[in-house]
Design an enzyme around this catalytic site. Sequence first.
Site, short mmCIF file in Angstrom:
data_model
loop_
_atom_site.label_atom_id
_atom_site.label_comp_id
_atom_site.label_asym_id
_atom_site.label_seq_id
_atom_site.Cartn_x
_atom_site.Cartn_y
_atom_site.Cartn_z
N TYR A 60 -3.19 4.82 7.26
CA TYR A 60 -2.62 3.46 7.53
C TYR A 60 -1.28 3.48 6.46
O TYR A 60 -0.31 3.32 6.90
CB TYR A 60 -3.72 2.23 7.30
CG TYR A 60 -2.77 1.10 7.03
CD1 TYR A 60 -2.01 0.58 8.13
CD2 TYR A 60 -2.55 0.37 5.86
CE1 TYR A 60 -1.30 -0.82 7.98
CE2 TYR A 60 -1.84 -0.81 5.62
CZ TYR A 60 -1.30 -1.27 6.67
OH TYR A 60 -0.22 -2.31 6.59
N GLU A 112 0.87 -1.22 -0.05
CA GLU A 112 -0.25 0.08 0.02
C GLU A 112 0.74 1.25 0.02
O GLU A 112 0.31 2.33 -0.33
CB GLU A 112 -0.98 0.00 1.20
CG GLU A 112 -2.01 -1.25 1.04
CD GLU A 112 -3.18 -0.93 2.03
OE1 GLU A 112 -3.44 0.12 2.53
OE2 GLU A 112 -3.96 -1.87 2.27
P1 NAD Z 1 -2.34 -8.17 12.85
O1 NAD Z 1 -3.18 -6.81 13.04
O2 NAD Z 1 -2.87 -9.50 12.72
O3 NAD Z 1 -1.22 -7.95 13.95
C1 NAD Z 1 -0.50 -6.86 14.27
C2 NAD Z 1 0.12 -7.23 15.84
O4 NAD Z 1 0.65 -6.11 16.34
C3 NAD Z 1 -1.01 -7.64 16.87
O5 NAD Z 1 -0.39 -8.78 17.54
C4 NAD Z 1 -0.73 -6.46 17.88
O6 NAD Z 1 -1.23 -6.82 19.15
C5 NAD Z 1 0.56 -6.01 17.67
N1 NAD Z 1 0.83 -4.58 17.99
C6 NAD Z 1 0.18 -3.46 17.51
N2 NAD Z 1 0.53 -2.43 18.36
C7 NAD Z 1 1.63 -2.77 18.96
C8 NAD Z 1 2.73 -2.14 19.86
N3 NAD Z 1 2.36 -0.87 19.95
N4 NAD Z 1 3.59 -2.78 20.50
C9 NAD Z 1 3.49 -4.01 20.32
N5 NAD Z 1 2.83 -4.85 19.46
C10 NAD Z 1 1.76 -4.22 18.93
O7 NAD Z 1 -1.45 -7.62 11.66
P2 NAD Z 1 -0.79 -8.66 10.35
O8 NAD Z 1 -1.93 -8.73 9.27
O9 NAD Z 1 -0.33 -9.88 10.90
O10 NAD Z 1 0.29 -7.67 9.85
C11 NAD Z 1 1.75 -7.99 10.28
C12 NAD Z 1 2.45 -6.82 9.59
O11 NAD Z 1 2.41 -7.07 8.18
C13 NAD Z 1 2.17 -5.32 9.66
O12 NAD Z 1 3.25 -4.77 9.89
C14 NAD Z 1 1.37 -5.15 8.37
O13 NAD Z 1 1.59 -3.67 8.03
C15 NAD Z 1 2.17 -5.80 7.55
N6 NAD Z 1 1.36 -6.27 6.21
C16 NAD Z 1 0.17 -6.75 6.41
C17 NAD Z 1 -0.44 -7.53 5.16
C18 NAD Z 1 -1.80 -7.94 5.33
O14 NAD Z 1 -2.38 -8.38 4.43
N7 NAD Z 1 -2.33 -8.59 6.45
C19 NAD Z 1 0.12 -7.25 3.97
C20 NAD Z 1 1.46 -6.73 4.03
C21 NAD Z 1 2.03 -6.17 5.11
O1 DAU Z 2 -2.48 -4.68 0.76
C1 DAU Z 2 -1.73 -5.05 1.88
C2 DAU Z 2 -2.68 -4.46 2.88
O2 DAU Z 2 -3.66 -5.51 2.87
C3 DAU Z 2 -2.00 -4.58 4.35
O3 DAU Z 2 -1.20 -3.61 4.43
C4 DAU Z 2 -3.35 -4.09 5.38
O4 DAU Z 2 -2.53 -4.32 6.49
C5 DAU Z 2 -4.46 -5.44 5.24
O5 DAU Z 2 -5.41 -4.77 6.08
C6 DAU Z 2 -4.75 -5.14 3.93
O6 DAU Z 2 -5.43 -3.91 3.41
P1 DAU Z 2 -6.81 -3.77 2.60
O7 DAU Z 2 -7.67 -2.54 2.76
O8 DAU Z 2 -6.63 -4.16 1.28
O9 DAU Z 2 -7.68 -5.18 3.21
P2 DAU Z 2 -9.24 -5.36 3.59
O10 DAU Z 2 -9.15 -6.73 4.04
O11 DAU Z 2 -9.64 -4.22 4.70
O12 DAU Z 2 -9.81 -5.19 2.34
C7 DAU Z 2 -9.61 -5.93 1.09
C8 DAU Z 2 -10.63 -5.07 0.03
O13 DAU Z 2 -11.84 -5.37 0.24
C9 DAU Z 2 -10.34 -3.87 0.00
O14 DAU Z 2 -10.51 -3.34 -1.43
C10 DAU Z 2 -11.62 -3.18 0.57
C11 DAU Z 2 -12.62 -4.14 0.26
N1 DAU Z 2 -13.84 -4.66 1.70
C12 DAU Z 2 -13.09 -4.60 2.74
C13 DAU Z 2 -13.95 -4.77 3.95
C14 DAU Z 2 -13.47 -4.89 5.44
C15 DAU Z 2 -14.90 -4.43 1.45
O15 DAU Z 2 -15.68 -4.38 0.11
N2 DAU Z 2 -15.75 -4.52 2.28
C16 DAU Z 2 -15.39 -4.78 3.72
O16 DAU Z 2 -16.09 -4.90 4.61
#
Ligand code: NAD
Ligand code: DAU
Length: 335
Positions: free
Chosen positions: A147, A125
């Site tokens: 974010y 992102e």
């Molecule tokens: P998540 O929200 O499931 O987990 C985040 C974790 O960080 C939680 O366990 C929370 O308790 C901990 N945390 C938050 N604030 C904190 C603080 N101040 N001190 C210590 N711990 C803290 O997130 P995720 O989906 O597992 O994402 C992990 C990493 O990967 C993030 O940095 C996110 O930006 C990145 N990322 C996520 C995605 C995705 O699609 N989920 C994609 C690309 C990158």
């Molecule tokens: O691309 C990586 C990112 O993917 C990570 O960095 C973020 O931590 C992770 O949350 C995720 O972000 P998105 O905003 O892409 O994920 P989300 O699951 O919230 O939404 C995925 C797509 O679905 C987005 O285009 C918004 C849409 N959406 C999401 C929700 C929660 C809906 O249409 N309805 C919904 O209720």
Amino acid sequence: MKVLVTGGAGFIGSALIKLWLREDPRVSVVNLDKLTYAGDLRRLESLKNNPRHQFIQGDICSAEVVEKAMEGCTHVVHLAAETHVDRSLLDGKAFFDTNLYGTYQLLDAACRKRVKRLVFVSTDEVYGSRERGFFKEGDALNPSSPYSVSKAAGDLLTRSYVHTHGLDAVVTRGANTFGSHQYPEKVIPLFVSRALSDQPLPLYGDGGQVRNWIHVEDHCRGILRVFEKGKKGEAYNISSPHYLKNLDLTRRILKILGKSESLIQKVKDRAGHDRRYALNSDKLQKLGWKTRSSFDQALEETVRWYQNNESWWRAITDRSEHFKNYYEKAYAGKQ
Ligand code: NAD
Ligand code: DAU
């Protein structure tokens, strides 16, 4: 090798720790996590008696907590973050506290303690949206939500520590990640859990936004490859060949569950909704990484996991006041 992993009670962090400890006997992990609403120790149950895993509940924004947790650690993988775009639209403060100030605390401590390598887990992102083509690592960062701005700030700050302090740090920029144990605010677990309860699925706008979907294990293997082989100061995209419009993803979920498409409810769009994310991951592939999972199979397995583990997500969707308040606040104005 003793590695400080931050955010290890989260969705990706917990999967990373389990994979790493399973596959590399040289590694032990100190897992520092604040246990925010998104942190969940149930993800770490299989590590309960593992002597190579030590859990510390603490906030990365506290210099004292970080200093103590990093004691004796040779490496850091930093995943702790506020991660949900919709929440950052309601209130951005925690995003800048954790994703920027918390990252600063870790980088500063890593320099003082002469850590050998730090990985900052960033996101696709940070590049922003594009209608066509694919972002490469050298492209400008152009984030568009609070974010993604907070993650871009952490990403840039990490690379500034390489430049100014000589810290050995690398950055990964991963795509939308899916799998089991994901908090049910994210679209896949949210839609699966609502479909299983025969509740409408709130699809934002026209559902034509495109996301690149990568299975959590492929994302974790990418992070580990960058940890091992990435060049100091460089960023690496982690993406998959699977691009889908949100509407098509929603239809696939409903088909796997045998539910009717009448559950789809188009609602008001997310403010500033990025239309399409797309990455070129040739740079990481040159380090010998590629996605292993078949998307269709991984999606089906993921959906079935939520179907077979209702008590896991119902503890959140049905019994957590925090979740219910969030859902009401985030979706009230969208109907
Ligand atoms: P998540 O929200 O499931 O987990 C985040 C974790 O960080 C939680 O366990 C929370 O308790 C901990 N945390 C938050 N604030 C904190 C603080 N101040 N001190 C210590 N711990 C803290 O997130 P995720 O989906 O597992 O994402 C992990 C990493 O990967 C993030 O940095 C996110 O930006 C990145 N990322 C996520 C995605 C995705 O699609 N989920 C994609 C690309 C990158
Ligand atoms: O691309 C990586 C990112 O993917 C990570 O960095 C973020 O931590 C992770 O949350 C995720 O972000 P998105 O905003 O892409 O994920 P989300 O699951 O919230 O939404 C995925 C797509 O679905 C987005 O285009 C918004 C849409 N959406 C999401 C929700 C929660 C809906 O249409 N309805 C919904 O209720």
